[in-house]
Each structure stands twice: as C-alpha cells, then as structure tokens.
Scaffold this active site. Structure first.
Site, PDB file in Angstrom:
ATOM      1  N   ILE B 170       1.119  57.734  50.863  1.00 38.43           N
ATOM      2  CA  ILE B 170       2.112  57.254  51.820  1.00 38.43           C
ATOM      3  C   ILE B 170       1.413  56.562  52.996  1.00 38.43           C
ATOM      4  CG2 ILE B 170       4.112  57.878  53.216  1.00 38.43           C
ATOM      5  CD1 ILE B 170       4.354  58.373  50.129  1.00 38.43           C
ATOM      6  N   GLU B 370       3.608  48.953  45.437  1.00 37.33           N
ATOM      7  CA  GLU B 370       4.858  48.177  45.521  1.00 37.33           C
ATOM      8  C   GLU B 370       5.197  47.537  44.182  1.00 37.33           C
ATOM      9  OE1 GLU B 370       6.688  48.105  48.223  1.00 37.33           O
ATOM     10  OE2 GLU B 370       5.291  48.971  49.658  1.00 37.33           O
TER      11      GLU B 370
END
Lengths: 260, 391
Positions: B170, B370
C-alpha cells in the site's frame, strides 16, 4: 498600499547569449526569453507587503509583444493583480536613459506608493534604473534591499553592502530595488495559473504615453555599441616548476596582476 | 561539426498540441521537480525513506493533489493538465508520481466519488492541501490481480462495523492519516474510511524493496478494527467502485511512464554525444543512433496516445479498455527504453549518479501495479472478442 513592480524580459542567462551582428543589440530571436530572475524577488516582496498591509500589485514591463506569455503572464501567475505592457517597435535599442523616460511616463499614468524592481537585469546589468526614475519622478530611490518594512507612510530598507547592511529610511512614495537575499519567490499554483489568464493586461504604445518615436530607440540612445567581438580564446597558463623559487614567482605574479 | 540537436519530444513539435494553460502547468511542475525533487531524489531512493509529508505539502500548495477533482479545495484541472503533471513528476521519479497518484486518483477520488458530504468536507480540503495523506487498501498478500477474492471482511456489530484482514503493497501507508479500505461484507465489497491511527490497525513499512524506494510502501493489518457506520463510503457498492478509482490512477500512469522514459532518453543522448570510444562520440555510431531513433519514435508515439486519451477524458469519452491500451503500451515501452538506455550508458548505467537505472527499476513496479500488463492485455482481448479470459 499600491505597488508597481518593474519586470524585464531577458534572454535566459543559463543559455548561450549573443548580440545581433547588425546593430549589436541583444539577439532576442536566438534566445529563450524569460522574466529577469531578480524581478521574481521584487514580485515576492510586493506580494508579501500587500499581504501584510493590504493593497494591490501591478506589474509594469516594456518589452516586445512576445513578452506577454514569457514574462507578463509568468509574473501574473505569482499573484499580482494586473499588468501594464508597453509595446512599441520604436523602442528597440533604447538605452537605460531613454528606457527610463518611457517607464517614468507609464508610472505617471498609474497610482502607486511604492515601485519595486530587481537590483539588476541579467542582460544589461546597469543597476541604474531606480536612480533614473527617481530623478524623473522626484521620489526617493533605495537600491539593493535585502529587507523592506513599511510603517506610517515611511519605508525602512536594509540595504545590502559588501560588509554588512545599511539601514535606510525614506518617505513614500519611493522606488526600491531588491537583491535575491530578500526572499524566496513563491511558485505559482494551478489556481494562480488559471486566474492569471483573466487578469487585466493593459497594452500601451509610445503614442499612448505621449512620447514621440524619435525620443527613444537606438538613434536616441545616449550610448551605443559600436563594435563587439567574441572573447579571444584563453591562452595557456604559465607553468612554474618549483625549484625552491616557486613562492617568490607566485608573489611576483600576484603583484604584477595587482592581487597583492 | 555537430549540427543543432533536437530533444526527443521536440522532434514532432508535440508542444504545439498543447494549450498555453497546459504548457504553463507543465512548466510549473517541471520547475518544482527541478528545484525540489531532482537534486535530492537519488538520496531518497538510496535511503528508502523519502520526505513524503514535505513533498505532499509542496504538491498541495501548488494545487497538484486531486487536481482533476472539483470543489472541496481541489483544482478542477483537465485530464491533460493532470497527465502532464504526472509526466513531469515521474520524469523526476516514479515514486514521487506514485505519491500524487495514490493521494489524488485513489484516496481522494474514492472519497470525492463515493463519500458522504460530511466525509468530503472532513477529508478532501486537507488532502488537497497536502496536510493529510491518504492511501488505498485494495491489494492483499494473496490477492493482487484478482481483488474480487479478497479475504478482508467487515461484519456488522450493532451499529458498528468490525474489520479484519491484511492489505499489502500500500503506497503512502507508512505515513498516511487515512486509509480507504476495501472489505467483503454480507452486501458485497464495500469501501471504508479508516483514520490512522485507529485501535486494531497496525501499519508497517516495507523496507526490503529494490524498486520505488523514493516512495513509502506499507502493509496494513486490521485486527478487529471497530468503525462507526459513518466510516462506510455510502456510494461505493461492489468491486466496480474500487476498480473505477484504479482507472483514474492508471490514466495518470499512461502519462507518468513517458516522463521516466523521457528522462532516461535525454540523459542517454547527452551521454552518448559526449562519451567517446574509438576516438569518437558513441552517438556517432550507427548502432547507437538506431537505438536512439527507435526509442524516440516509441516515446513520441506514446505521447500521442496519452494525449489522445486525455482529450477523450476531457470530453467524457474515455472508457476503461482505452486506459488499458495506454497503460499496457506506455509502461511496456518506457521500461524497454529505460533498459536500452541503461545499456548505452555501459557501467555508468548502473551508477546512482545517473537516473537511468533508478527509472528502470522503478518501471519494473509500474509495469505490474495498477493492473499488470497481462491483465490489461486480457481487458483488451475481452473487448475485441467479447470473451473473458479471466475465469
């Protein structure tokens, strides 16, 4: 308080700069043009004073039409309220003295308590504009500020000199030039960039200022560059083999060059 | 005699496709990057502990965080202006661009799109200013490309929610003030706003990484974390809400990767014209010129693709599979350019004194985060055939 900041479009000092071969003026076509670096410090000083005391900031420049994007908009993106751009082909080649006549005429059309500018421009480096404007407008000029405070119609300036600073006071209105020690100019922001598009820019010609074209430009200038040549290539230095007399040779050299 | 040289992105006069405003934003971000990121980023990368808070405030002051969003202190910029911003940030470092992407396109976008009015008022203005840092917890240790299989759960307990699970890789987590956490509920996948610190939440920094070292990456462990009903993002129902945020971030990467590639290529051209071997600049050899020309062609094509997607986004016509085309192509080509540039620099290519190796290893992450290249390929394949190859 109302502040006018003088800004100048200059060839980028980080690049190779040259003079035109026909009239030995700055070759603007060959250069990347930008706002004179010290002028950003003058704008920052103006914005800080207005943030503290209220008022408005006007940017004044005398430059070719293409300065609108390279210099005027960039200046407005920092936060000033409006700009005045003097554009006239006849101005090309004007010296500092004739330039000061045009800027003084423009300043007479504006309301201001204080005029700020950079201590010098990176192209001409004359450093005389505040004094010339001071004579023409009959107000005080304080040059080379590293700090400015305003209180009760009076300005106090820390004037940067080689071995410290001088404290100079003057009544407003006044003209003050600043060095880069005075502040760190702010970056524009996205919002300021967008806002700058809508800020008013007044374009003035010499006729608007009541100045005849023969009073300015190369032919009216008090100084002209008659000839310019590139610096000759550097010559090889002198090598001294130290056989015990090196120290004496070094001192002789420094004395001959008037370093000691 | 060396004739005049043209930069790789100047070759096609691509600047002429941009408006004056777009160039002004680009110039601003480039200046900020030149002054405040480039001189230090190699050290941040080496140390693995970038000054994220300081950077966020700097970017926030310039109006670059959540800049595509409108209201709540956000700048309301165009997609093209945002893309150029990503490009200039990533030309400095992919990690710094990641900070802005995650803050603006993931955390802020999730709140802006799916949050309640109270949530927007509470978080967005401070996040836009860079005073509050956000992160986005979707990926888990065992669930990357397949987030629909996530095991993080949110269960009802009276009026509260109780979250348990583990979020991994993260960005911004070690310094974040708020996390958008996606969790499985009885009503499907939902998003929650978790202020940090909150009892039961443990955030640890992932230090053992050889890429994106100028970015703070962490793991978020949720152990019976009790949240009030107000923590739920009311508008975010189902995995598609989370994926819509990713689409925003991926669009920025389409541009960002070009920045890293451009920086590699500019560095390499400069190197090749000054580096002499066999008595002449290596840029004078046909093998080198062919590489430089091929890389420039790919870079410029990538720019045209990014700009096309940006113009589509600004007219409301951008679809997710189009972003997949952009991300697949531009990151793949940027990585190929970075690797080729690394080789042209020879041993100097692995030196921290040049940005090339740093960009190259950063792009290894950009290639797979992503949405991996494989996933984007399958998104395009599904659109072309009408058949899903995922399951």
């Amino acid at each position: 308080m109302k502040i006018v900041v003088l800004v100048k479009q200059v060839p980028d000092s980080g690049e190779e700069r040259s003079l035109r071969s026909d009239d030995f003026t700055v070759d603007r076509d060959a250069a990347t043009k930008r706002m004179n670096e010290l002028d950003e410090h003058a704008i920052e000083a103006a914005l800080q004073l207005v943030e503290e005391h209220g008022g408005e900031v006007t940017v004044l420049t005398m430059a070719p039409a293409d300065a609108l994007e390279s210099t005027v908009r960039k200046a407005l993106q920092m936060g000033p309220d409006r700009a005045v751009h003097i554009v006239d082909e006849a101005i090309h080649g004007s010296c500092a003295v004739t330039s000061s006549a045009v800027l003084a005429a423009a300043l007479r059309t504006l309301e201001w308590d204080l005029v700020l500018c950079g201590a010098e421009s990176t192209d001409g480096r004359v450093q005389a504009m505040p004094h010339m404007l001071s004579e023409r407008l009959d107000v005080a000029a304080v040059t080379g500020a590293r700090k400015i405070t305003v209180s009760g119609g009076e300005i106090t300036v820390e004037r940067q000199v080689d071995d410290g600073y001088e404290l100079v006071q003057a009544a407003l209105p006044a003209i003050v030039s600043v060095w880069d020690t005075i502040n760190t100019p702010r970056y524009p922001s996205f919002k300021l960039i967008m806002a700058a598009k809508k800020k008013p820019v007044t374009t003035l010609s010499l006729a608007d200022l009541g100045i005849s074209p023969d009073q300015v430009g190369l032919s009216a200038s008090t100084s002209q560059v008659l000839h310019a040549a590139p610096r000759p290539p550097r010559e090889a230095g002198v090598k001294v083999i130290d056989d015990g007399s090196g120290g004496v040779a070094l001192v002789d050299f420094l004395a001959a060059e008037k370093f000691v | 005699m060396m004739a005049e040289r043209t930069g790789p992105l100047q070759l096609l006069d691509l600047d002429s496709l941009l408006s004056e405003d777009e160039r002004a934003v680009r110039d601003l971000v480039r200046r900020i990057a030149d002054d405040t990121i480039r001189p230090y980023v190699a050290d941040w990368f080496a140390g693995g502990d970038p000054p994220v808070r300081e950077l966020a405030r700097q970017l926030g002051t310039a109006g670059l965080l959540g800049m595509r969003l409108s209201g709540y202190g956000c700048a309301g910029a165009s997609a093209v202006a945002y893309g150029l911003t990503c490009m200039e940030l990533e030309a400095a470092d992919s990690g710094v661009r990641s900070l802005a992407s995650v803050q603006g396109s993931l955390a802020m976008y999730a709140i802006w799109r799916y949050g309640s009015e109270e949530q927007k008022q509470e978080w967005l203005p401070r996040m836009a200013a860079g005073e509050v840092i956000g992160c986005f917890g979707l990926t888990e240790p065992d669930h990357g490309s397949d987030p629909g299989s996530m095991t993080t759960r949110a269960r009802r307990d009276g009026a509260d929610w109780v979250l348990t699970g583990d979020k991994m890789w993260i960005t911004n987590a070690p310094v974040a003030d708020v996390a958008v956490i996606w969790a499985r509920t009885d009503q499907g996948i939902r998003g929650f706003l978790v202020p940090l610190p909150t009892p039961g939440v443990t955030v640890s920094r992932i230090s053992d990484k050889l890429s994106l070292r100028a970015s703070a990456t962490g793991e978020i462990v949720l152990d019976d974390v009790r949240l009030p009903q107000e923590a739920l993002l009311p508008g975010a129902e189902g995995l598609k809400a989370a994926l819509s945020c990713l689409n925003e971030a991926r669009y920025g990467i389409v541009w960002g990767a070009l920045g890293a590639a451009r920086d590699c290529l500019e560095t390499t051209i400069e190197y090749a014209v000054t580096r002499e071997q066999f008595g002449r600049p290596i840029a004078g050899f046909q093998l080198t010129q062919a590489k430089l020309a091929d890389m420039t062609v790919e870079l410029d094509k990538g720019f045209l693709l990014a700009l096309h997607l940006g113009r589509l986004a600004d007219t409301g016509r951008l679809r997710p599979e189009m972003v997949s085309v952009g991300k697949l192509n531009n990151v793949r080509e940027a990585l190929a350019i970075a690797r080729e540039c690394r080789a042209i620099l020879g041993a100097n290519g692995i030196s921290g004194a040049y940005p090339v190796m740093r960009h190259a290893v950063n792009l290894e992450s950009v290639l797979t985060y992503e949405g991996t290249s494989e996933i984007h390929t399958l998104v395009i394949g599904q659109r072309l055939t009408g058949l899903s190859a995922f399951t």
